[in-house]
Every structure is written in C-alpha cells, then in structure tokens.
Design a protein around this motif. Sequence first.
Motif, mmCIF file in Angstrom:
data_model
loop_
_atom_site.group_PDB
_atom_site.id
_atom_site.type_symbol
_atom_site.label_atom_id
_atom_site.label_comp_id
_atom_site.label_asym_id
_atom_site.label_seq_id
_atom_site.Cartn_x
_atom_site.Cartn_y
_atom_site.Cartn_z
ATOM 1 N N ARG A 311 0.672 -1.126 0.081
ATOM 2 C CA ARG A 311 -0.009 -0.021 0.003
ATOM 3 C C ARG A 311 0.983 1.181 0.046
ATOM 4 O O ARG A 311 0.648 2.310 -0.682
ATOM 5 N N GLU A 312 1.900 1.175 0.745
ATOM 6 C CA GLU A 312 2.778 2.205 0.668
ATOM 7 C C GLU A 312 3.535 2.564 -0.554
ATOM 8 O O GLU A 312 3.574 3.703 -0.864
ATOM 9 N N VAL A 313 3.692 1.524 -1.107
ATOM 10 C CA VAL A 313 4.481 1.806 -2.401
ATOM 11 C C VAL A 313 3.605 2.230 -3.575
ATOM 12 O O VAL A 313 4.022 3.405 -4.131
ATOM 13 N N MET A 314 2.504 2.019 -3.495
ATOM 14 C CA MET A 314 1.375 2.461 -4.482
ATOM 15 C C MET A 314 1.148 3.676 -4.267
ATOM 16 O O MET A 314 0.702 4.571 -5.230
ATOM 17 N N MET A 315 0.879 4.037 -2.760
ATOM 18 C CA MET A 315 0.259 5.446 -2.490
ATOM 19 C C MET A 315 1.298 6.308 -2.543
ATOM 20 O O MET A 315 1.175 7.607 -2.880
ATOM 21 N N ASN A 316 2.588 6.067 -2.726
ATOM 22 C CA ASN A 316 3.691 7.155 -2.377
ATOM 23 C C ASN A 316 4.856 7.039 -3.660
ATOM 24 O O ASN A 316 5.709 7.361 -3.535
ATOM 25 N N ALA A 317 4.127 6.642 -4.859
ATOM 26 C CA ALA A 317 4.907 6.289 -6.008
ATOM 27 C C ALA A 317 5.449 7.624 -6.352
ATOM 28 O O ALA A 317 5.109 8.644 -6.049
ATOM 29 N N THR A 340 -2.672 13.985 1.739
ATOM 30 C CA THR A 340 -1.848 12.454 1.820
ATOM 31 C C THR A 340 -2.501 11.610 2.730
ATOM 32 O O THR A 340 -3.088 12.398 3.730
ATOM 33 N N ALA A 341 -2.047 10.539 2.885
ATOM 34 C CA ALA A 341 -2.390 9.411 4.027
ATOM 35 C C ALA A 341 -1.214 9.461 4.792
ATOM 36 O O ALA A 341 -1.562 8.674 5.845
ATOM 37 N N HIS A 342 -0.302 9.714 4.745
ATOM 38 C CA HIS A 342 0.881 9.442 5.302
ATOM 39 C C HIS A 342 1.764 10.584 5.606
ATOM 40 O O HIS A 342 2.189 11.263 4.819
ATOM 41 N N THR A 343 2.324 10.461 7.097
ATOM 42 C CA THR A 343 2.932 11.679 7.571
ATOM 43 C C THR A 343 4.562 11.842 6.946
ATOM 44 O O THR A 343 4.850 12.955 6.656
ATOM 45 N N ASP A 344 4.915 10.549 6.547
ATOM 46 C CA ASP A 344 6.140 10.545 6.109
ATOM 47 C C ASP A 344 6.415 11.212 4.595
ATOM 48 O O ASP A 344 7.290 12.018 4.157
ATOM 49 N N GLY A 405 -5.398 8.439 -0.248
ATOM 50 C CA GLY A 405 -6.289 8.524 0.554
ATOM 51 C C GLY A 405 -6.951 7.160 0.746
ATOM 52 O O GLY A 405 -6.739 6.073 0.392
ATOM 53 N N THR A 406 -8.447 7.125 1.403
ATOM 54 C CA THR A 406 -8.792 6.100 1.629
ATOM 55 C C THR A 406 -10.106 5.782 0.645
ATOM 56 O O THR A 406 -10.155 6.585 -0.052
ATOM 57 N N GLY A 407 -10.713 4.626 0.543
ATOM 58 C CA GLY A 407 -11.927 4.505 -0.207
ATOM 59 C C GLY A 407 -13.369 5.130 0.480
ATOM 60 O O GLY A 407 -14.165 4.883 -0.009
ATOM 61 N N SER A 408 -12.996 6.034 1.602
ATOM 62 C CA SER A 408 -13.970 6.584 2.061
ATOM 63 C C SER A 408 -14.906 7.813 1.301
ATOM 64 O O SER A 408 -14.072 8.835 0.796
ATOM 65 N N GLU A 409 -16.173 7.569 1.039
ATOM 66 C CA GLU A 409 -16.704 8.861 0.383
ATOM 67 C C GLU A 409 -16.683 9.972 1.140
ATOM 68 O O GLU A 409 -16.654 11.155 0.794
ATOM 69 N N ARG A 410 -16.717 9.686 2.576
ATOM 70 C CA ARG A 410 -16.943 11.066 3.576
ATOM 71 C C ARG A 410 -15.623 11.800 3.094
ATOM 72 O O ARG A 410 -15.527 12.907 3.122
#
Length: 450
Positions: A311-317, A340-344, A405-410
């Motif tokens: 997940r980290e690889v695909m989201m932080n490409a 983003t979803a990650h602090t790093d 991000g997440t899959g959340s519609e909210r």
Amino acid sequence: MTVTLRFEDGAVVVSSDGDDLNPTSLPGVERDARTGSHRAPARRYRAVRDALRDRGADVDDRVAPDARLELSLRYDLREYQEAALAAWRGNDERGVVELPTGSGKTVLALAAMAELGVPTLVVVPTVDLLEQWRRELESEFGVPVGQFGGGEQRAAALTVATYDSAYLRAEDVGGDFGLIVFDEVHHLGGEGYRDVARLFAAPARLGLTATFERPDGAHETVADLVGPVVFERDVDALSGEHLAEYDVRRIEVRLSESEREEYEREQGTFVEYVRDAGITFSSGSDYQELVYRSGNDPRAREALLAKQRAREVMMNADAKVTELERILERHRDERVIVFTAHTDLVYRLSERFLLPAITGETGAAERREILGKFRDGEYTRVVSANVLDEGVDVPDASVGVVISGTGSERQFTQRLGRLLRPGSDGEKRAVLYELVTSETAEERVADRRR
C-alpha cells in the motif's frame, strides 16, 4: 399530585408527592436499586416531560434552564437554509441537516439559536473548530461565550466544547442547556462519543454534517440520539450559485520498474496467504478475522505487513511526486492544498517543494500560524496528512491534490469541500486532482470513494 423532574449526574430523576404515578411507566425510567430513586438517561428528558404533560400531570420541571436569551441574527438566510431550519423545527427541533462544506451550516445553527433563545452548547471535534465557533458566536451575538476544552473550562449561556470535554463535564452541566448543536455530527457514531448525547438533557438537538452516513452503520445510532436527517442538499445542487463550480480530474501514474517489483512481491505475499486461508473479504468481518489470526499465526502477520508495504509503495509512488510538480507549476498563482494519507510523505513533499506541512504532530500554535498565513495569502500551498480533511475554514483554496487517501466517500467529500467556498467575485472554479497508481489496488480504492 406534583411530579418533580431534576437533573443529577447525567440522568433525569423523577419523584412525586403522591402514589398515583408509576414512574417506570414513563419512557426510559427505571428504579435505581442503590438509591431507591427513579431515573432515566438524560437524553430521555423530553420524552419523560412530554409523557407527563400528556397525562395532565402537574410538573415541577427543574431540568429546563429558566434563562431566555435575546439573540439577534444579522445574516439573511438563503432559501435552502430557511427550508432546512423549517424542516428541523417541524420535527420538534430535533434532527440532522446534511449540507456541503462551505454552504453555511454554521449560519443555520446561529439562526436556530436566535429563534429558540435558550442556553446552547455547541459540540465540535477539534480545538480549531472550537476556536472558530467561539469567535463566530462572539462576533454574531456580542455576548460572552463559554468554552470547555483548549485549556479552558468556563461556562456561559452560549458555550462551545470539544466532544471530549463535553463528555467530561456532562454530569455537572448536562441540564444547563435547552439546545445542543453537534457539529460534524457523524462523530457521535464513534463508540467513545455516544455518551455525549446520552448525558445531556437538552430537548432541542441539531446535528450538522456534510456526510451523515457511516460505513459501519453507526449513523443509525446518531439518528436515535439526535434525530433523523430532516434536510439535505448535495454539492451538485448548490454549486454554481452558492458554491464554486468544480471539476474532479483523475490522473493515472505508473510505478517505476523497481517499485513495480516491490509492489508485486509484497502484494503477492498477501494474496497467497488469504487464498490459502480461504478469506474472501466478502464481508467486513473477514478483515477482522485476518487481524485476529495475525496474533497467533506468523504467516497471517507477515501477510498484513506485506499488504501495508504494498500500500505504501502504490500510494507514495515517485511518479506522483513528479505529477505534483507539474500541477504546482500549472497553478502557481492559486492556493493549493495537497492531501496525503502518510506523515512521512508530507515531510518528503514539504522538503522537496518547500511546502508548509500540517500533520498530527504539528502543535496547535504552529498549525494556527500556518493556516492564518494561508488564509492571508502569505502561503499559497500547504500539504497535510488527513488533518485538513474536516473542521478547518480555508475559504480561498481553489486547487486540491489527493496524493493518497482511503476509499471513504466521506473523506473524498470533505476534501472536495475544502475548495468549494465561492470566491469574492463569484467566478471561482475549483479543481480536485486525484493521483492514482495504475494497475494496483489503488484503482479500486479510488473508484469506491468516487
């Protein structure tokens, strides 16, 4: 016979000077074996009071606050705000109003306060919102405003509180308000927050949110505690006239050769385990089953860790960083929020592009300073890991970039809402970019949130 109602430690105590009433026949009232008294959860106060009145009982009501407030509203309500207020009042002043970010939910609540003229508590999820609401109430009504949270514990006829502080003060002040406003009311669905609504007696209840339904179904609990959705309008219904027009642009990027190799390896470890274990993820409990197994099964634990690494690889490409550079150049004269979803990754982008960064690790004073400079135009870009998803007033941002991000519609709706407050000239058009890594699970995540 006189029936007395009083508030005590988060409950309504019912007593009478005669034997004609069986208190347990009233809604929610039970006998307390420890004290011999009859009591109901504070939230049942209105139902108990109304049941007694329907029976013609003489009620000595010591719960309802006696104070009446003379509050004058300066705002002229828009048509949909008037309709929302009428719907709420028509539902016995209980219920949730669902409106997009930037459409004036705060103004609607101010109008409700002015019409009812009763002591009011506004409950919010963050200290930033606490301070925004306090300033708004002081400016609009010109009265002292109490505050529970953010280092203060001061009560007044109009008071703002965080959810945590409201819970901690409920047993003391739960009978002091006639109206309670729950901002970002979907938070009440969380297990730790529900008692905030249960321990306050306020008969009038107004919930505000841009996204009421929760994936876990807990919005049904919220409806029981506050009332059902009585009025709703979505973004598309208000964009153009009351909100900025907007576009959502999805940009697909590709993993580098080394990233693809790492992603396939880690994702393969995960897929192999769940296939062998017969886990299909056909229900929400399947993921919990995997987490439960990871406590005893080393392969299950390694599968979860591999999934997280993939997940980290695909989201932080790296290609997302390159694409962000193009977007920032394209919108060099506009105010941009990067999500983003990650602090790093926040700190990586902050260093690469000299962007002010806001994360959960950012102190309150620094966060206020950054947002203040962003509003004033001294900063034109800011990058954040989830912190700006809701509860922050950023009126002039017009460009958003969702790196991950997440899959959340909210979450998606709230991020879009950061951009939709109309510009002063009425010509603003917002754009939200989604950067999605192709041929990965992130494509499905993006489809869900859309």
